[in-house]
Design a protein around this motif. Structure first.
Motif, PDB file in Angstrom:
ATOM      1  N   TYR A  31       0.833  -1.205   0.000  1.00 56.94           N
ATOM      2  CA  TYR A  31       0.000   0.000   0.000  1.00 56.94           C
ATOM      3  C   TYR A  31       0.868   1.256   0.000  1.00 56.94           C
ATOM      4  N   TYR A  33       0.565   5.796  -0.357  1.00 58.29           N
ATOM      5  CA  TYR A  33      -0.349   6.909  -0.150  1.00 58.29           C
ATOM      6  C   TYR A  33       0.334   8.235  -0.492  1.00 58.29           C
ATOM      7  N   TYR A  35      -0.268  12.278   0.636  1.00 57.99           N
ATOM      8  CA  TYR A  35      -0.953  13.235   1.494  1.00 57.99           C
ATOM      9  C   TYR A  35      -0.447  14.638   1.172  1.00 57.99           C
ATOM     10  N   GLN A  37      -0.050  18.367   3.405  1.00 57.76           N
ATOM     11  CA  GLN A  37      -0.177  18.998   4.719  1.00 57.76           C
ATOM     12  C   GLN A  37      -0.166  20.501   4.541  1.00 57.76           C
ATOM     13  N   MET A  41      -4.208  22.269   8.983  1.00 60.69           N
ATOM     14  CA  MET A  41      -5.139  21.334   8.334  1.00 60.69           C
ATOM     15  C   MET A  41      -4.773  19.880   8.555  1.00 60.69           C
ATOM     16  N   GLY A  42      -3.671  19.607   9.184  1.00 61.31           N
ATOM     17  CA  GLY A  42      -3.291  18.217   9.359  1.00 61.31           C
ATOM     18  C   GLY A  42      -2.892  17.570   8.043  1.00 61.31           C
ATOM     19  N   LEU A  43      -2.982  16.266   7.984  1.00 66.03           N
ATOM     20  CA  LEU A  43      -2.634  15.494   6.790  1.00 66.03           C
ATOM     21  C   LEU A  43      -3.914  15.059   6.087  1.00 66.03           C
ATOM     22  N   LEU A  45      -5.530  12.990   2.766  1.00 64.27           N
ATOM     23  CA  LEU A  45      -5.202  11.972   1.778  1.00 64.27           C
ATOM     24  C   LEU A  45      -5.637  12.415   0.386  1.00 64.27           C
ATOM     25  N   TYR A  48      -4.445   6.964  -3.093  1.00 72.93           N
ATOM     26  CA  TYR A  48      -3.692   5.867  -2.541  1.00 72.93           C
ATOM     27  C   TYR A  48      -3.732   4.684  -3.504  1.00 72.93           C
ATOM     28  N   VAL A  50      -3.417   0.239  -3.487  1.00 70.13           N
ATOM     29  CA  VAL A  50      -3.326  -0.986  -2.688  1.00 70.13           C
ATOM     30  C   VAL A  50      -2.544  -2.071  -3.416  1.00 70.13           C
ATOM     31  N   LYS A  57      -9.108   7.195  -5.105  1.00 76.25           N
ATOM     32  CA  LYS A  57      -9.166   8.579  -4.640  1.00 76.25           C
ATOM     33  C   LYS A  57      -9.269   8.637  -3.134  1.00 76.25           C
ATOM     34  N   PHE A  90       3.466  14.560   1.336  1.00 75.70           N
ATOM     35  CA  PHE A  90       4.100  13.403   1.954  1.00 75.70           C
ATOM     36  C   PHE A  90       3.603  12.130   1.293  1.00 75.70           C
ATOM     37  N   GLN A 103       1.684   3.220   8.889  1.00 80.15           N
ATOM     38  CA  GLN A 103       2.218   3.774   7.658  1.00 80.15           C
ATOM     39  C   GLN A 103       3.582   4.408   7.935  1.00 80.15           C
ATOM     40  N   PHE A 105       6.351   7.139   6.557  1.00 81.97           N
ATOM     41  CA  PHE A 105       6.312   8.347   5.747  1.00 81.97           C
ATOM     42  C   PHE A 105       7.678   8.708   5.177  1.00 81.97           C
TER      43      PHE A 105
ATOM     44  N   TYR B  36       1.360   9.844  15.768  1.00 82.57           N
ATOM     45  CA  TYR B  36       2.563  10.110  15.012  1.00 82.57           C
ATOM     46  C   TYR B  36       3.206  11.374  15.567  1.00 82.57           C
ATOM     47  N   GLY B  43       9.276  13.874   7.751  1.00 86.33           N
ATOM     48  CA  GLY B  43       7.992  13.212   7.681  1.00 86.33           C
ATOM     49  C   GLY B  43       7.549  12.737   9.051  1.00 86.33           C
ATOM     50  N   PRO B  44       6.248  12.496   9.218  1.00 81.58           N
ATOM     51  CA  PRO B  44       5.762  11.948  10.490  1.00 81.58           C
ATOM     52  C   PRO B  44       6.363  10.573  10.749  1.00 81.58           C
ATOM     53  N   PHE B  89       0.391  14.070  15.859  1.00 75.94           N
ATOM     54  CA  PHE B  89      -0.847  13.831  15.133  1.00 75.94           C
ATOM     55  C   PHE B  89      -1.514  12.574  15.664  1.00 75.94           C
ATOM     56  N   TYR B 102      -7.952   0.654   4.392  1.00 81.46           N
ATOM     57  CA  TYR B 102      -6.650   1.051   3.880  1.00 81.46           C
ATOM     58  C   TYR B 102      -6.252   2.440   4.342  1.00 81.46           C
ATOM     59  N   LEU B 104      -6.156   6.052   6.819  1.00 84.29           N
ATOM     60  CA  LEU B 104      -6.153   6.674   8.135  1.00 84.29           C
ATOM     61  C   LEU B 104      -6.735   8.079   8.008  1.00 84.29           C
ATOM     62  N   PHE B 106      -6.526  11.698   9.883  1.00 82.46           N
ATOM     63  CA  PHE B 106      -5.637  12.399  10.804  1.00 82.46           C
ATOM     64  C   PHE B 106      -6.313  13.615  11.415  1.00 82.46           C
ATOM     65  N   GLY B 107      -5.934  13.905  12.671  1.00 81.67           N
ATOM     66  CA  GLY B 107      -6.285  15.172  13.276  1.00 81.67           C
ATOM     67  C   GLY B 107      -5.347  16.262  12.772  1.00 81.67           C
ATOM     68  N   LYS B 108      -5.595  17.496  13.218  1.00 77.29           N
ATOM     69  CA  LYS B 108      -4.812  18.625  12.725  1.00 77.29           C
ATOM     70  C   LYS B 108      -3.479  18.778  13.431  1.00 77.29           C
ATOM     71  N   GLY B 109      -3.288  18.053  14.524  1.00 73.02           N
ATOM     72  CA  GLY B 109      -2.005  18.090  15.202  1.00 73.02           C
ATOM     73  C   GLY B 109      -1.976  19.024  16.397  1.00 73.02           C
TER      74      GLY B 109
END
Lengths: 114, 116
Positions: A31, A33, A35, A37, A41-43, A45, A48, A50, A57, A90, A103, A105, B36, B43-44, B89, B102, B104, B106-109
């Protein structure tokens, strides 16, 4: 064992230009992915995969395309870059099998679109 | 709709004290959770995880607690060290639901600063 690598590390584009970000992993992960950032806003997606030859998407796929022609590589393309695509990108990969596998990174690509 | 929420953008803690980072989720289908850690320009990196069948998981100085009824988890770092200063995160996943397994979310951190 390099883990997950990303090329390039930095890039500046003009609006309308195209580019491809390369992600490579040497852990034989199924797998992969992509992302983005953004501040506060965080990460999120983008797309991705598989497995080799498959893509799907994620949360924010518009404006991006991806390809997974080889198991170890996952490419992210921007056909016509826009300032809203300025972000840090990322790549990540994960073993198949247990859904609990974490995962891993890459170090990220900082993209600026002027 | 934000399914994973980290309501504190930042946290400052004195070295040697406990750091507590919080995370709330809204989707009851999530059944495993990860934390993370991210340093600037990197990277995380995976820190610790917990499945929904447990309420606690410990790894050295790091402990994650899960309260399923409250849809809340927390990361405890004891004792906090300056090298722990980073963005943390929270992430959530679904283990057994097809395509959803498949991904995840994520929150904003939360940016943790450990003051020497």
């Amino acid at each position: 064992n390099a883990g997950v690598t990303q090329t390039p590390k930095f890039r500046v584009l003009k609006t309308g230009q195209s580019m491809t970000l390369l992600c490579a992993q040497d852990m034989n992960h199924e797998y992969m992915y992509w992302y983005r950032q953004d501040p506060g806003m965080g990460l999120r997606l983008i797309h991705y995969s598989v497995g080799e030859g498959t893509t799907a998407k994620g949360e924010v796929p518009d404006g991006y395309n991806v390809s997974r022609l080889k198991k170890q590589n996952f490419l992210l393309g921007l056909e016509s870059a826009a300032p809203s695509q300025t972000s840090v990108y990322f790549c990540a990969s994960r073993l198949s099998g247990s859904s609990y596998n974490e995962q891993f990174f890459g170090p990220g690509t900082r993209l600026t679109v002027l | 709709d934000q399914q994973v929420k980290q309501n504190s953008p930042s946290l400052s803690v004195q070295e040697g004290r406990i750091s507590i980072l919080n995370c709330d989720y809204t989707n009851s289908m999530f059944d495993y959770f990860l934390w993370y850690k991210k340093y600037p320009a990197e990277g995380p990196t995976f820190l610790i995880s917990i499945s929904s069948i447990k309420d606690k998981n410990e790894d050295g100085r790091f402990t994650v607690f899960l309260n399923k009824s409250a849809k809340h988890l927390s990361l405890h770092i004891v004792p906090s060290q300056p090298g722990d200063s980073a963005v943390y995160f929270c992430a959530a996943g679904r283990a057994y639901s097809g395509a959803g397994s498949y991904q995840l979310t994520f929150g904003k951190g939360t940016k943790l600063s450990v003051i020497p």
